[in-house]
Design a protein around this motif. Structure first.
Motif, PDB file in Angstrom:
ATOM      1  N   ARG A 132       0.846  -1.195   0.000  1.00 46.88           N
ATOM      2  CA  ARG A 132       0.000   0.000   0.000  1.00 46.88           C
ATOM      3  C   ARG A 132       0.883   1.247   0.000  1.00 46.88           C
ATOM      4  O   ARG A 132       1.970   1.230   0.568  1.00 46.88           O
ATOM      5  CB  ARG A 132      -0.885   0.054   1.256  1.00 46.88           C
ATOM      6  CG  ARG A 132      -1.893  -1.067   1.406  1.00 46.88           C
ATOM      7  CD  ARG A 132      -2.639  -0.896   2.724  1.00 46.88           C
ATOM      8  NE  ARG A 132      -3.698  -1.867   2.909  1.00 46.88           N
ATOM      9  CZ  ARG A 132      -3.521  -3.065   3.437  1.00 46.88           C
ATOM     10  NH1 ARG A 132      -2.313  -3.443   3.836  1.00 46.88           N
ATOM     11  NH2 ARG A 132      -4.546  -3.891   3.580  1.00 46.88           N
ATOM     12  N   PRO A 133       0.367   2.350  -0.569  1.00 47.16           N
ATOM     13  CA  PRO A 133       1.072   3.625  -0.400  1.00 47.16           C
ATOM     14  C   PRO A 133       1.055   4.023   1.070  1.00 47.16           C
ATOM     15  O   PRO A 133       0.185   3.601   1.821  1.00 47.16           O
ATOM     16  CB  PRO A 133       0.251   4.606  -1.248  1.00 47.16           C
ATOM     17  CG  PRO A 133      -0.524   3.752  -2.196  1.00 47.16           C
ATOM     18  CD  PRO A 133      -0.799   2.477  -1.460  1.00 47.16           C
ATOM     19  N   SER A 136      -2.186   4.438   3.556  1.00 45.80           N
ATOM     20  CA  SER A 136      -3.377   3.833   2.952  1.00 45.80           C
ATOM     21  C   SER A 136      -3.918   2.705   3.834  1.00 45.80           C
ATOM     22  O   SER A 136      -3.161   1.993   4.491  1.00 45.80           O
ATOM     23  CB  SER A 136      -3.037   3.274   1.569  1.00 45.80           C
ATOM     24  OG  SER A 136      -4.122   2.519   1.055  1.00 45.80           O
ATOM     25  N   LYS A 154      -5.632   6.614  -1.085  1.00 47.04           N
ATOM     26  CA  LYS A 154      -4.535   7.532  -0.822  1.00 47.04           C
ATOM     27  C   LYS A 154      -3.827   7.844  -2.127  1.00 47.04           C
ATOM     28  O   LYS A 154      -3.387   6.938  -2.843  1.00 47.04           O
ATOM     29  CB  LYS A 154      -3.540   6.897   0.164  1.00 47.04           C
ATOM     30  CG  LYS A 154      -2.565   7.871   0.776  1.00 47.04           C
ATOM     31  CD  LYS A 154      -3.229   8.744   1.806  1.00 47.04           C
ATOM     32  CE  LYS A 154      -2.230   9.624   2.538  1.00 47.04           C
ATOM     33  NZ  LYS A 154      -2.890  10.506   3.511  1.00 47.04           N
ATOM     34  N   GLY A 156      -0.757   9.288  -4.530  1.00 42.02           N
ATOM     35  CA  GLY A 156       0.690   9.239  -4.425  1.00 42.02           C
ATOM     36  C   GLY A 156       1.316   8.678  -5.677  1.00 42.02           C
ATOM     37  O   GLY A 156       0.700   7.916  -6.424  1.00 42.02           O
ATOM     38  N   GLY A 158       3.155   6.321  -6.279  1.00 42.84           N
ATOM     39  CA  GLY A 158       3.659   5.025  -5.864  1.00 42.84           C
ATOM     40  C   GLY A 158       2.770   3.958  -6.440  1.00 42.84           C
ATOM     41  O   GLY A 158       2.136   4.140  -7.460  1.00 42.84           O
ATOM     42  N   ALA A 160       0.024   0.529  -5.460  1.00 37.40           N
ATOM     43  CA  ALA A 160      -0.639  -0.413  -4.571  1.00 37.40           C
ATOM     44  C   ALA A 160      -0.657  -1.744  -5.310  1.00 37.40           C
ATOM     45  O   ALA A 160      -1.103  -1.816  -6.442  1.00 37.40           O
ATOM     46  CB  ALA A 160      -2.065   0.046  -4.267  1.00 37.40           C
ATOM     47  N   ASN A 181      -1.048   1.730 -10.293  1.00 39.51           N
ATOM     48  CA  ASN A 181      -0.305   2.975 -10.172  1.00 39.51           C
ATOM     49  C   ASN A 181      -1.279   4.109  -9.873  1.00 39.51           C
ATOM     50  O   ASN A 181      -2.153   4.413 -10.675  1.00 39.51           O
ATOM     51  CB  ASN A 181       0.462   3.272 -11.463  1.00 39.51           C
ATOM     52  CG  ASN A 181       1.531   2.236 -11.722  1.00 39.51           C
ATOM     53  OD1 ASN A 181       2.340   1.960 -10.841  1.00 39.51           O
ATOM     54  ND2 ASN A 181       1.538   1.641 -12.895  1.00 39.51           N
ATOM     55  N   THR A 183      -1.186   7.437  -9.794  1.00 33.01           N
ATOM     56  CA  THR A 183      -0.435   8.645 -10.128  1.00 33.01           C
ATOM     57  C   THR A 183      -1.282   9.776 -10.703  1.00 33.01           C
ATOM     58  O   THR A 183      -1.044  10.923 -10.377  1.00 33.01           O
ATOM     59  CB  THR A 183       0.686   8.315 -11.121  1.00 33.01           C
ATOM     60  OG1 THR A 183       0.137   7.633 -12.250  1.00 33.01           O
ATOM     61  CG2 THR A 183       1.718   7.430 -10.469  1.00 33.01           C
ATOM     62  N   THR A 280       1.221  14.339  -3.549  1.00 32.09           N
ATOM     63  CA  THR A 280      -0.125  14.180  -3.005  1.00 32.09           C
ATOM     64  C   THR A 280      -1.145  15.176  -3.541  1.00 32.09           C
ATOM     65  O   THR A 280      -2.335  14.873  -3.546  1.00 32.09           O
ATOM     66  CB  THR A 280      -0.100  14.292  -1.472  1.00 32.09           C
ATOM     67  OG1 THR A 280       0.571  15.511  -1.110  1.00 32.09           O
ATOM     68  CG2 THR A 280       0.646  13.118  -0.851  1.00 32.09           C
TER      69      THR A 280
END
Length: 331
Positions: A132-133, A136, A154, A156, A158, A160, A181, A183, A280
């Motif tokens: 998870r980010p 999250s 969440k 980010g 990054g 999940a 992703n 993003t 974010t």
């Protein structure tokens, strides 16, 4: 010279032959010279984790450096013993391609491409969140079905990641990943002074409002810097430097509560500016706003203000007579 070369070449041929003979044949995992059900079980166990092996490992039937379900199929065909037909081959899991989605959007997963080499039969599924980010709390809904789903909570830059296994009633498949992703679709955050006038009389607070765009399914922490001529913790109650826009809300407020003093000061300002946080949120416009604090009746720059003085009761020391209050107009 030619005779010496011939002898050397013959010696090399013999050595290579011996080396080849020393290696167990393809699929003969236990090296006993026979490909049987025990070899298949060993290969199946290694394939469940896509085990990396050295070159020449008999379990790696296709020679790609890993033991996979493909090797299981090859070695099943290489076994002519009837007992090999009773060995169950685990299903092969397939979670599909990685996905990209915005926070708050529903993400659908699918294990429909999973197959069972033993033939068509019902498969069961087990999904879980692998990664998870930060911050999250995402969970997979209907995690024991072929088509579960979840909502990323969440934002980010990054990922999940989800994992799952299929089961044919006897054995688990290999474990496969699918990555989401998170993003695009970052919220845009702005700030306004929804009450731009604060006063030491009362005191009467001023208010900043932070507003975000997009989904509101997650808490969003927004950082801000503090400026202006007024001092935090001196002229108004101290601020933390960040505000949380709670899940389900599009706005959050920060109050500027003046601290009453007896200084003869003029108007003072508080300016908040949204800090950048590319992972974010996006900083929109306006990115800063200002609240003005006017001093109380003690300040020299407040002519025309009215102050009402009232005697506080104290029954053990005195009686409050009439009139008990008086009005003063500052000029």
């Amino acid at each position: 010279m030619r005779n010496a070369c011939s002898k050397l070449c013959m010696l090399l041929v013999v050595l290579f032959s011996l080396a080849a003979a020393a290696q167990p044949p393809r699929c003969d995992a236990d090296g006993n010279g026979v490909v049987n059900q025990d070899d298949l079980r060993a290969i199946i166990a290694a394939a469940a984790n896509a085990t990396a092996v050295l070159r020449g490992d008999p379990r790696d039937a296709d020679g790609d450096g890993r033991v996979t379900p493909v090797d299981v199929l090859v070695c099943m065909a290489a076994c002519n013993l009837w007992l090999c037909r009773s060995v169950n081959i685990p299903p092969s899991a397939d979670a599909g391609a990685d996905q990209t989605a915005a926070p708050g959007a529903t993400v659908h997963l699918s294990g429909a491409q999973s197959t069972d080499p033993d033939g068509p039969q019902p498969l069961t599924y087990r999904w879980w969140v692998k990664e998870r980010p930060p911050g999250s709390h995402v969970r997979i809904a209907q995690a024991n079905t072929v088509s579960p789903w979840f909502v990323p909570d969440k934002p980010g830059r990054g990922a999940a990641a989800a994992q799952y296994k299929a089961n044919d009633g006897t054995a688990d498949s290999n474990t496969v990943d699918v990555t989401l992703n998170v993003t695009p679709g970052l919220p845009t955050v702005t700030i306004t002074a929804t009450d731009a006038n604060a006063s030491e009389i009362g005191p009467d607070p001023g208010v900043f409002t932070f507003t975000r765009t997009g989904p509101t399914t997650f808490d969003l922490t927004v950082g801000y810097s503090i400026g202006g001529t007024a001092g935090s913790g001196v002229d108004y109650a101290g601020l933390t430097g960040s505000v949380i826009i709670l899940a389900g809300q599009a706005t959050a407020t920060v109050a500027i509560t003046p601290i009453t003093d007896s200084l003869g000061e003029g108007d003072e300002t508080v300016t908040l500016t949204i800090n950048a946080s590319p992972a974010t949120y996006v900083v929109g416009a306006p990115a800063s706003a200002t609240v003005t604090i006017t001093p109380g009746a003690d300040g020299a720059s407040d002519p025309g203000e009215t102050v009402i003085l009232t005697i506080a009761p104290n029954p053990t020391a005195y009686l409050v007579g009439s009139p008990s209050s008086a009005t003063v107009i500052i000029d």
